[in-house]
Design a protein around this motif. Structure first.
Motif, mmCIF file in Angstrom:
data_model
loop_
_atom_site.group_PDB
_atom_site.id
_atom_site.type_symbol
_atom_site.label_atom_id
_atom_site.label_comp_id
_atom_site.label_asym_id
_atom_site.label_seq_id
_atom_site.Cartn_x
_atom_site.Cartn_y
_atom_site.Cartn_z
ATOM 1 N N MET A 59 -3.547 -6.274 16.257
ATOM 2 C CA MET A 59 -4.123 -7.671 16.837
ATOM 3 C C MET A 59 -2.665 -8.237 17.176
ATOM 4 S SD MET A 59 -6.931 -8.370 13.856
ATOM 5 C CE MET A 59 -7.877 -9.278 14.905
ATOM 6 N N TYR A 61 -1.524 -12.487 17.916
ATOM 7 C CA TYR A 61 -1.802 -13.897 17.517
ATOM 8 C C TYR A 61 -1.867 -14.493 18.948
ATOM 9 C CZ TYR A 61 -2.316 -18.314 15.120
ATOM 10 O OH TYR A 61 -2.880 -19.484 14.542
ATOM 11 N N HIS A 62 -3.181 -14.904 19.260
ATOM 12 C CA HIS A 62 -3.470 -15.544 20.534
ATOM 13 C C HIS A 62 -3.282 -17.075 20.539
ATOM 14 C CE1 HIS A 62 -5.543 -16.374 24.194
ATOM 15 N NE2 HIS A 62 -5.978 -15.027 24.494
ATOM 16 N N SER A 67 -5.464 -17.784 16.682
ATOM 17 C CA SER A 67 -6.158 -16.665 15.792
ATOM 18 C C SER A 67 -5.578 -15.447 15.920
ATOM 19 C CB SER A 67 -7.517 -16.656 16.075
ATOM 20 O OG SER A 67 -8.244 -15.821 15.114
ATOM 21 N N TRP A 68 -5.588 -14.391 15.019
ATOM 22 C CA TRP A 68 -5.498 -13.177 15.236
ATOM 23 C C TRP A 68 -6.481 -12.691 15.991
ATOM 24 C CZ3 TRP A 68 -0.727 -11.039 15.010
ATOM 25 C CH2 TRP A 68 -0.011 -11.535 14.161
ATOM 26 N N SER A 93 1.228 -6.366 23.982
ATOM 27 C CA SER A 93 1.800 -5.670 22.739
ATOM 28 C C SER A 93 3.079 -4.948 22.766
ATOM 29 C CB SER A 93 0.605 -4.736 22.108
ATOM 30 O OG SER A 93 0.676 -3.665 22.695
ATOM 31 N N ASN A 150 0.756 -14.676 23.426
ATOM 32 C CA ASN A 150 0.655 -14.746 22.054
ATOM 33 C C ASN A 150 2.066 -15.194 21.122
ATOM 34 O OD1 ASN A 150 2.196 -12.110 21.786
ATOM 35 N ND2 ASN A 150 0.581 -11.267 23.068
ATOM 36 N N LYS A 154 0.657 -7.640 15.653
ATOM 37 C CA LYS A 154 0.924 -6.863 14.167
ATOM 38 C C LYS A 154 -0.385 -5.912 14.023
ATOM 39 C CE LYS A 154 0.676 -8.373 9.427
ATOM 40 N NZ LYS A 154 0.749 -9.773 8.526
ATOM 41 N N ALA A 164 -7.889 -12.110 8.653
ATOM 42 C CA ALA A 164 -6.691 -12.604 9.768
ATOM 43 C C ALA A 164 -7.294 -13.580 10.890
ATOM 44 C CB ALA A 164 -6.117 -11.250 10.417
ATOM 45 N N CYS A 165 -8.614 -13.404 11.314
ATOM 46 C CA CYS A 165 -9.161 -13.970 12.279
ATOM 47 C C CYS A 165 -9.890 -15.092 11.966
ATOM 48 C CB CYS A 165 -10.330 -12.876 12.702
ATOM 49 S SG CYS A 165 -11.309 -13.842 14.127
#
Length: 184
Positions: A59, A61-62, A67-68, A93, A150, A154, A164-165
């Motif tokens: 994922m 972090y946007h 949020s992830w 990524s 991002n 991770k 996480a979200c």
């Protein structure tokens, strides 16, 4: 080709049935569905990227959503949405070693995007006609942040993805994807 792929996709729940119908109707009536020129709605593709053992999900972090989230982005004219999902994964990524677990669409959803500023210009609220692909990557490969999109990349255990979200609507989508990945 894309219309036929969307049409032959077998929805797994009521959300996908409704979204599939709306996407097909939209494609029949509107132009430029693969481009951001269509400011009402356009296609995007996401990658639900898992490791070989299927116990981790990649994922980012946007920054826009705070949020992830999964990786993904706009089609920008590309009809092969699997290629879009793969490209976005690499860009967001740094992952280079990736392969589709299946070449078929894994999930389908219409996502809302609130109005925001991007590169100094206002982008009005719109919809993403999104398809998701199940991808596999090496969880030992070096991860690289793409600062304009991002602020983190991770691997999360499958147990921690929902924690996480911070986007409540996405919990439904991610729960569905956590189940779907077990099918492969």
């Amino acid at each position: 080709m894309l219309y036929e792929q969307i049409q032959k996709y077998v929805p797994v729940n009521e959300q996908e049935q409704a979204d599939q119908k709306a996407i097909l109707d939209f494609m029949k009536h509107y132009d430029n569905v693969l481009s951001r020129v269509n400011q009402i709605a356009h296609f995007s593709a996401s990658g639900w990227t898992v490791n070989k053992d299927r116990n981790k999900v990649l994922m980012i972090y946007h920054n826009l959503y705070n949020s992830w989230a999964w990786t993904g982005g706009h089609a920008d004219g590309e009809e092969n949405l699997l290629n879009v999902a793969l490209r976005e994964l690499t860009e967001e990524s740094g992952i280079q070693t990736v392969k589709p677990i299946t070449y078929e669409i894994c999930s389908m959803e219409i996502l809302t995007v609130d109005g925001h500023i991007k590169h100094g210009a206002y982008v009005p609220s719109h919809l993403h006609l999104n398809v998701t692909y199940l991808l596999e990557a090496d969880d030992r490969e070096e991860l690289i942040v793409k600062p304009d999109e991002n602020s983190g990349v991770k691997w999360f255990s499958t147990d921690d993805v929902l924690k996480a979200c911070s986007e409540p609507w996405m919990h439904q989508i991610y729960r569905k994807l956590l189940c779907r990945m077990k099918e492969y």
